[in-house]
Write a protein that holds these residues in place. Structure first.
Motif, PDB file in Angstrom:
ATOM      1  N   GLN A 128       0.818  -1.215   0.000  1.00 13.78           N
ATOM      2  CA  GLN A 128       0.000   0.000   0.000  1.00 13.78           C
ATOM      3  C   GLN A 128       0.851   1.263   0.000  1.00 13.78           C
ATOM      4  OE1 GLN A 128      -3.753  -0.235   2.598  1.00 13.78           O
ATOM      5  NE2 GLN A 128      -2.418  -1.781   3.505  1.00 13.78           N
ATOM      6  N   LEU A 129       1.877   1.296   0.857  1.00 15.12           N
ATOM      7  CA  LEU A 129       2.690   2.507   0.941  1.00 15.12           C
ATOM      8  C   LEU A 129       3.489   2.712  -0.341  1.00 15.12           C
ATOM      9  CD1 LEU A 129       3.530   4.901   2.663  1.00 15.12           C
ATOM     10  CD2 LEU A 129       5.398   3.502   3.582  1.00 15.12           C
ATOM     11  N   GLY A 130       4.033   1.631  -0.909  1.00 18.09           N
ATOM     12  CA  GLY A 130       4.762   1.756  -2.165  1.00 18.09           C
ATOM     13  C   GLY A 130       3.889   2.339  -3.267  1.00 18.09           C
ATOM     14  N   LYS A 131       2.663   1.839  -3.359  1.00 15.18           N
ATOM     15  CA  LYS A 131       1.718   2.366  -4.344  1.00 15.18           C
ATOM     16  C   LYS A 131       1.424   3.844  -4.084  1.00 15.18           C
ATOM     17  CE  LYS A 131      -1.550   1.971  -7.554  1.00 15.18           C
ATOM     18  NZ  LYS A 131      -1.265   1.670  -8.986  1.00 15.18           N
ATOM     19  N   ALA A 132       1.206   4.191  -2.805  1.00 12.88           N
ATOM     20  CA  ALA A 132       0.897   5.576  -2.459  1.00 12.88           C
ATOM     21  C   ALA A 132       2.051   6.517  -2.780  1.00 12.88           C
ATOM     22  CB  ALA A 132       0.546   5.671  -0.975  1.00 12.88           C
ATOM     23  N   LEU A 133       3.277   6.005  -2.741  1.00 14.78           N
ATOM     24  CA  LEU A 133       4.455   6.828  -3.032  1.00 14.78           C
ATOM     25  C   LEU A 133       4.763   6.901  -4.524  1.00 14.78           C
ATOM     26  CD1 LEU A 133       6.774   5.668  -0.107  1.00 14.78           C
ATOM     27  CD2 LEU A 133       5.488   7.809  -0.278  1.00 14.78           C
ATOM     28  N   GLY A 134       3.922   6.278  -5.338  1.00 21.58           N
ATOM     29  CA  GLY A 134       4.085   6.384  -6.781  1.00 21.58           C
ATOM     30  C   GLY A 134       4.949   5.323  -7.406  1.00 21.58           C
ATOM     31  N   ALA A 135       5.233   4.253  -6.683  1.00 18.98           N
ATOM     32  CA  ALA A 135       6.041   3.167  -7.227  1.00 18.98           C
ATOM     33  C   ALA A 135       5.160   2.121  -7.893  1.00 18.98           C
ATOM     34  CB  ALA A 135       6.870   2.515  -6.122  1.00 18.98           C
ATOM     35  N   THR A 136       5.772   1.342  -8.786  1.00 21.42           N
ATOM     36  CA  THR A 136       5.144   0.128  -9.308  1.00 21.42           C
ATOM     37  C   THR A 136       5.515  -0.995  -8.355  1.00 21.42           C
ATOM     38  OG1 THR A 136       5.290   0.857 -11.601  1.00 21.42           O
ATOM     39  CG2 THR A 136       5.085  -1.521 -11.212  1.00 21.42           C
ATOM     40  N   VAL A 137       4.518  -1.657  -7.783  1.00 15.26           N
ATOM     41  CA  VAL A 137       4.775  -2.645  -6.744  1.00 15.26           C
ATOM     42  C   VAL A 137       4.557  -4.058  -7.283  1.00 15.26           C
ATOM     43  CG1 VAL A 137       4.208  -3.437  -4.422  1.00 15.26           C
ATOM     44  CG2 VAL A 137       4.036  -1.000  -4.992  1.00 15.26           C
ATOM     45  N   VAL A 138       5.574  -4.891  -7.108  1.00  6.68           N
ATOM     46  CA  VAL A 138       5.509  -6.319  -7.414  1.00  6.68           C
ATOM     47  C   VAL A 138       5.723  -7.054  -6.101  1.00  6.68           C
ATOM     48  CG1 VAL A 138       6.497  -8.214  -8.744  1.00  6.68           C
ATOM     49  CG2 VAL A 138       6.455  -5.898  -9.709  1.00  6.68           C
ATOM     50  N   THR A 139       5.037  -8.152  -5.894  1.00  7.04           N
ATOM     51  CA  THR A 139       5.191  -8.876  -4.636  1.00  7.04           C
ATOM     52  C   THR A 139       5.199 -10.375  -4.858  1.00  7.04           C
ATOM     53  OG1 THR A 139       4.330  -9.089  -2.374  1.00  7.04           O
ATOM     54  CG2 THR A 139       2.714  -8.916  -4.144  1.00  7.04           C
ATOM     55  N   THR A 140       5.826 -11.095  -3.935  1.00  6.21           N
ATOM     56  CA  THR A 140       5.793 -12.556  -3.953  1.00  6.21           C
ATOM     57  C   THR A 140       4.830 -13.027  -2.864  1.00  6.21           C
ATOM     58  OG1 THR A 140       7.692 -12.697  -2.442  1.00  6.21           O
ATOM     59  CG2 THR A 140       8.152 -12.777  -4.805  1.00  6.21           C
ATOM     60  N   ALA A 141       4.035 -14.026  -3.196  1.00  8.86           N
ATOM     61  CA  ALA A 141       3.069 -14.590  -2.253  1.00  8.86           C
ATOM     62  C   ALA A 141       2.481 -15.846  -2.886  1.00  8.86           C
ATOM     63  CB  ALA A 141       1.960 -13.603  -1.930  1.00  8.86           C
ATOM     64  N   ARG A 142       1.875 -16.658  -2.062  1.00  7.13           N
ATOM     65  CA  ARG A 142       1.183 -17.828  -2.603  1.00  7.13           C
ATOM     66  C   ARG A 142      -0.043 -17.406  -3.411  1.00  7.13           C
ATOM     67  NH1 ARG A 142       0.910 -21.824   2.519  1.00  7.13           N
ATOM     68  NH2 ARG A 142       0.828 -19.851   3.649  1.00  7.13           N
ATOM     69  N   ALA A 143      -0.411 -18.252  -4.350  1.00  5.11           N
ATOM     70  CA  ALA A 143      -1.468 -17.897  -5.310  1.00  5.11           C
ATOM     71  C   ALA A 143      -2.777 -17.532  -4.635  1.00  5.11           C
ATOM     72  CB  ALA A 143      -1.681 -19.062  -6.278  1.00  5.11           C
ATOM     73  N   VAL A 144      -3.068 -18.120  -3.476  1.00  2.00           N
ATOM     74  CA  VAL A 144      -4.339 -17.868  -2.798  1.00  2.00           C
ATOM     75  C   VAL A 144      -4.466 -16.406  -2.365  1.00  2.00           C
ATOM     76  CG1 VAL A 144      -3.482 -18.480  -0.487  1.00  2.00           C
ATOM     77  CG2 VAL A 144      -5.911 -18.801  -1.059  1.00  2.00           C
ATOM     78  N   LYS A 145      -3.351 -15.696  -2.250  1.00  5.81           N
ATOM     79  CA  LYS A 145      -3.378 -14.305  -1.803  1.00  5.81           C
ATOM     80  C   LYS A 145      -3.317 -13.311  -2.960  1.00  5.81           C
ATOM     81  CE  LYS A 145      -1.200 -15.653   2.555  1.00  5.81           C
ATOM     82  NZ  LYS A 145      -0.132 -15.413   3.550  1.00  5.81           N
ATOM     83  N   ARG A 146      -3.254 -13.822  -4.170  1.00  4.87           N
ATOM     84  CA  ARG A 146      -3.018 -12.962  -5.332  1.00  4.87           C
ATOM     85  C   ARG A 146      -4.077 -11.879  -5.501  1.00  4.87           C
ATOM     86  NH1 ARG A 146      -4.655 -12.732 -10.641  1.00  4.87           N
ATOM     87  NH2 ARG A 146      -3.087 -11.875 -12.096  1.00  4.87           N
TER      88      ARG A 146
END
Length: 319
Positions: A158-176
């Motif tokens: 959330q904070l990365g998005k709010a600061l104007g960044a493109t955010v990519v994350t790693t997580a299990r598929a159920v959380k996508r």
């Protein structure tokens, strides 16, 4: 008062709701009547005997609380008895009463309940200090967040998005889907895909440590910054210094709990000035997966260690 004590190093079953002496605020501190405490990985490590609290902290787990101020220590200004607050503390949060340094106290943000505010201090301070202060994330850059479904991860997205960044994350598929809704541009299922083959990031916020070091450096852009804040994947790995030099990249490692009080107070000031307005506007919000009564801390720890949660887990005190 009652607090969660650790009977002996071990699994969640060693946590006990026990009567203990009431704490008292020293000069520069406030006494908080706890409404809720956040549950963090560091608490589980402390329970296992692998992460002792600072020497001046209570032996009970818990590094963040919310509630109402019951008493002010000598020399404390700017706060008043009865005020709803949340705070970053060195330990002792799993209790009915907790002491916090005045410089590490924050007002409960508008639009957030006093209970849910317990899910903010640790993640806000961790993400802000590392992504903004250490890594100097800029608008237009790409931020890679590992463990996107965790408390830190959901806040960092959330904070990365709010600061104007493109955010990519790693997580299990159920959380996508939930991570995409939070603002992630892409979610990589780390169980089936090597993120280093498809992502090039300016900043990486890493909770894994050793097991991800090579992949993280591979994934950095020229001038990239890797900040390691956890060691879930081990303490040791080999680092190709030639690759690091060629990329003019930076690898940094930080902890929050062991920092001097003045440093933590400076981080909290930054959070209040730069992050709290985003929380009060609803741009960034605490993601609470579940709330357990304080006496059920063992169940909360089992959920934490299962990694099935999305966001924060809280322990609440009923009166």
């Amino acid at each position: 008062m009652h607090a969660i004590t650790i009977e002996r190093p071990g699994g969640p079953e060693v946590l006990r709701w026990t009567e203990v002496p009431d704490p008292a605020p020293a000069a520069g501190e406030v006494l908080i009547e706890v409404a809720a405490a956040g549950v963090n990985r560091a608490d589980a490590l402390q329970r296992q005997g692998n992460y002792p609290p600072p020497k001046d902290a209570p032996p009970y787990p818990g590094m963040e609380v919310s509630g109402r101020i019951r008493e002010l220590g000598e020399g404390v200004h700017g706060w008043h008895v009865g005020q709803e607050v949340c705070a970053l503390i060195g330990g002792g949060g799993y209790a009915e009463l907790a002491v916090a340094a005045a410089g590490q106290v924050l007002p409960v943000p508008k639009g957030v309940s006093v209970v849910d505010a317990a899910g903010l201090p640790e993640v806000a301070a961790t993400v802000f200090s590392n992504v903004v202060d250490v890594a100097r994330l800029k608008p237009g850059e790409t931020l890679l967040v590992h463990g996107g479904g965790s408390g830190v991860g959901t806040f960092a997205v959330q904070l990365g998005k709010a600061l104007g960044a493109t955010v990519v994350t790693t997580a299990r598929a159920v959380k996508r889907e939930r991570l995409l809704e939070l603002g992630a541009e892409r979610v990589i299922d780390y169980t089936v895909e090597d993120f280093s083959q498809s992502v090039r990031a300016d900043v990486i916020l890493d909770i894994m440590g050793g097991s991800y070091l090579k992949q993280n450096v591979d994934a950095l852009k020229v001038g990239g910054r890797l900040v390691v804040i956890g060691l879930q994947g081990g303490r040791r790995s080999e680092l190709d210094l030639g690759q690091l030099l060629a990329k003019r990249a930076t690898v940094a490692g930080t902890t929050l709990r062991s920092r001097p009080a003045a440093e933590k107070a400076a981080i909290v000031r930054g959070v209040r000035e730069e992050v709290w307005p985003l929380v009060e506007e609803g741009i960034v919000r605490p993601l609470i997966h579940d709330r357990f009564p304080m006496g059920e801390a063992a169940e909360a720890h089992r959920l934490l260690e299962s990694s099935e949660h999305f966001g924060k887990i809280l322990l609440t005190v009923s009166r």
